[in-house]
Scaffold this active site. Structure first.
Site: not given
Ligand code: NAI
Length: 335
Positions: A230, A173, A206, A234, A126
């Site tokens: 982010d 990750k 994941d 959600d 970002y």
């Protein structure tokens, strides 16, 4: 006499003015005294002041320290940079806090959920550093720093101690992004060692997405970099009934900005259909930040009473109530 708090208010656009109107009505009825300093931002400010983020707004937040913000539309692919991202950068609002609780009156397929997501808010992909290497090939740079990882980890563990949480899981990750996510993990591990009373675990992002859907109650607090945070936050909002119920706080060393997680919902703007619950829950985080615990509890109890009546819910939750009728029902339930 009750203290009068100063709070900067950005009603925002789209459904913003409708839901902020509803929330102000409920807070006023609770008896908490707030002197709101209202400011425009985004497209509306662009039209009237020639900038999406007017200096008056920045000065007001700087002086007052606390802001309640409605959603602001960000033009896609052109136009101005996201006001939300600019505000986070300007005030160094490095911690995005999203408590995610299921509400007893709104059962979910996932049972009782009580999670806290802590997302680093200032760096990662970002940072917006992108360029075209050669035609047809672009590069987007992921920035991860020891300083930002360490302070977000410290924020998460401090929050855990203050709020009686038991476990922090760092999501990463690092199997693929060995240097960047590797640094994130190394910082989390170092900070975790300073908080022996809090259990510390790690999980690949994941797998985390699947585990959240299959066995969400194994988690207590999730600690993530910006992009994973982010997306995963959600997903967590979806576990408890969707964006209409998800509040967020953006916290920095000196400033705090409270908002709903959802956007400006242009598809239903102006129709009186918006659910103000997420912004109300964000406002309750703000009231607790202002030490107005009793009022926050009272409003929350009233909200639960209203949500328990299917016909008093807004349309996104299967009810018929308009935004303002919902607010009046919460006010009535407080009396
Ligand atoms: P959105 O969250 O505005 O809408 C997604 C879907 O959820 C729509 O169907 C909408 O009607 C529904 N929805 C959202 N909030 C609702 C509420 N309170 N009550 C009932 N239904 C609700 O996401 P979208 O459409 O991707 O974004 C629209 C605009 O909002 C974009 O310009 C985006 O950049 C901006 N945005 C702003 C944010 C902020 O100011 N913090 C956060 C997210 C998006």
């Amino acid at each position: 006499m009750a203290t009068e708090h100063q709070v900067v208010l950005v009603p925002g656009d789209g459904i913003g003015p409708e839901i902020t109107g509803a929330v102000l009505r409920i807070i006023e009825a609770s008896g908490v005294k707030i002197a709101w300093q209202s400011h425009v931002a985004g497209a509306e400010a662009m039209g009237s002041k020639g900038t999406p983020l007017p200096d008056e707004l920045l000065t007001a937040i700087d002086e007052v320290g606390i802001c309640l913000k409605g959603p602001i539309t960000t033009p896609i692919g052109r136009g101005f940079q996201s006001v939300n991202v600019q505000l986070r950068k300007h005030f160094d609002l490095y911690a995005n806090l999203r408590p995610t609780h299921s509400l007893p009156c709104l059962p979910t397929p996932y049972g009782e959920i009580d999670l806290v997501v802590v997302r680093e808010n200032t760096e990662d992909l970002y940072s917006g550093i992108e360029h075209e290497v050669v035609p047809g090939v672009v590069e987007s740079i992921k920035i991860i720093t020891e300083r930002a990882c360490t302070r977000i980890a410290q924020f998460a563990f401090d929050y855990a101690i203050k709020n009686g949480r038991k476990k922090v899981t760092a999501i990463h990750k690092a199997n693929i992004m060995k240097l960047s996510d590797g640094l994130f993990l190394a910082c989390c591990q170092k900070v975790a060692a300073e908080y022996p009373s809090i259990e510390y675990t790690e999980m690949i992002v994941d797998n985390c997405a699947m585990q959240l859907v299959m066995r969400p109650r194994q988690f207590d607090m999730l600690l993530l970099e910006n992009l994973y945070g982010d997306i995963v936050s959600d997903l967590c909002a979806g576990l408890v009934g969707g964006l209409g119920l998800a509040p967020g706080a953006n916290l920095g060393p000196k400033h705090a900005l409270f908002e709903a997680v959802h956007g400006s919902a242009p598809d239903i703007a102006g129709l009186g259909l918006a659910n103000p619950t997420a912004l109300l829950l964000a406002a309750l985080l703000m009231l607790r930040h202002l030490n107005e615990m009793e009022a926050a509890d009272r409003i929350f109890d009233a909200l639960l009473k209203v949500l328990a009546q299917p016909e008093q819910r807004t349309r996104d939750l299967g009810g018929q109530a308009s935004t303002s009728a919902f607010a009046e029902a919460v006010v009535a339930a407080m009396e």
